[in-house]
Motif scaffolding. Structure first.
Motif, short mmCIF file in Angstrom:
data_model
loop_
_atom_site.label_atom_id
_atom_site.label_comp_id
_atom_site.label_asym_id
_atom_site.label_seq_id
_atom_site.Cartn_x
_atom_site.Cartn_y
_atom_site.Cartn_z
N GLN A 77 27.64 12.65 34.07
CA GLN A 77 26.98 13.53 33.11
C GLN A 77 26.62 12.81 31.81
O GLN A 77 25.57 13.04 31.23
CB GLN A 77 27.87 14.75 32.81
CG GLN A 77 28.05 15.68 34.00
CD GLN A 77 26.74 16.21 34.55
OE1 GLN A 77 25.79 16.47 33.82
NE2 GLN A 77 26.67 16.36 35.86
N GLN A 78 27.50 11.93 31.33
CA GLN A 78 27.21 11.18 30.10
C GLN A 78 26.00 10.26 30.29
O GLN A 78 25.19 10.12 29.39
CB GLN A 78 28.44 10.37 29.67
CG GLN A 78 28.26 9.63 28.37
CD GLN A 78 28.06 10.55 27.17
OE1 GLN A 78 28.59 11.65 27.14
NE2 GLN A 78 27.27 10.10 26.21
N ALA A 81 22.93 12.30 29.93
CA ALA A 81 22.66 12.61 28.53
C ALA A 81 22.03 11.41 27.81
O ALA A 81 21.09 11.58 27.02
CB ALA A 81 23.94 13.04 27.83
N LYS A 85 18.22 11.41 26.32
CA LYS A 85 17.98 11.15 24.89
C LYS A 85 16.95 10.02 24.74
O LYS A 85 16.08 10.08 23.88
CB LYS A 85 19.26 10.81 24.16
CG LYS A 85 19.02 10.56 22.67
CD LYS A 85 20.27 10.48 21.89
CE LYS A 85 20.07 10.24 20.40
NZ LYS A 85 18.79 9.92 19.89
N ASN A 128 19.05 18.09 29.91
CA ASN A 128 19.56 17.39 28.72
C ASN A 128 18.46 17.03 27.74
O ASN A 128 18.70 16.33 26.77
CB ASN A 128 20.32 16.13 29.14
CG ASN A 128 21.72 16.43 29.61
OD1 ASN A 128 22.54 16.92 28.85
ND2 ASN A 128 22.00 16.15 30.88
#
Length: 168
Positions: A77-78, A81, A85, A128
């Protein structure tokens, strides 16, 4: 005493006793604090193309899957993200999501599974903050293995989606 007077007197005493009783204060349950959703802690405020090679989160460009699954594992998940971004910070950036499967299953099934995995990563990036216009999904099925042995350790390396930047 008259029966009506007695009933009225008893009712009056009950109402008086109820009015004088202590009321328990009901305290609301404290709400658990939720951590604010922020940009990756180690990442810069705005990503640049150089960060693709230097940022530890952006250098991770492979998402692995369980056997016969297309759900993204929590440990990725990170990474989603970070790449989302980057896509937000760099509107001209383009990525290709290459879905892959292990050798088990038919060619058609594995092509479909690779596409579902690529679409799962695409959805995660979009949720995200990434833009769908920046993302292209392709499936190779079992045609591009990174490991050719016939065991679970090898198969787990082939169940993946690779994130390839086509424009930075």
């Amino acid at each position: 005493m008259n029966k009506t007077v007695r009933v009225a007197l008893v009712a009056l005493l009950c109402v008086g006793a109820a009015a004088c009783s202590k009321k328990q204060e009901v305290k609301p349950q404290p709400q658990p604090e939720q951590a604010p959703v922020t940009a990756p802690a180690s990442g810069p405020t705005k990503y640049t193309p150089a960060d693709l090679d230097t940022d530890a989160c952006l250098r991770q460009r492979v998402v692995y899957f369980d056997f016969d699954k297309d759900e993204i594992k929590p440990e990725f998940q990170q990474i989603m993200a970070c790449h989302a971004k980057y896509l937000q910070d760099r509107p001209m950036a383009q990525i290709r999501l290459e879905g892959n499967a292990d050798e088990r299953g038919t060619r058609e099934y594995n092509l479909g599974l690779g596409e579902r995995r690529g679409n799962a990563v695409s959805s995660a990036l979009q949720s995200n903050g990434g833009s769908a216009s920046q993302i292209n999904v392709i499936s190779y099925g079992k045609e591009k293995p990174v490991c050719r042995e016939h065991n679970e350790d090898c198969w787990s390396k082939n169940r993946r989606v690779e994130i390839v930047y086509t424009a930075k």
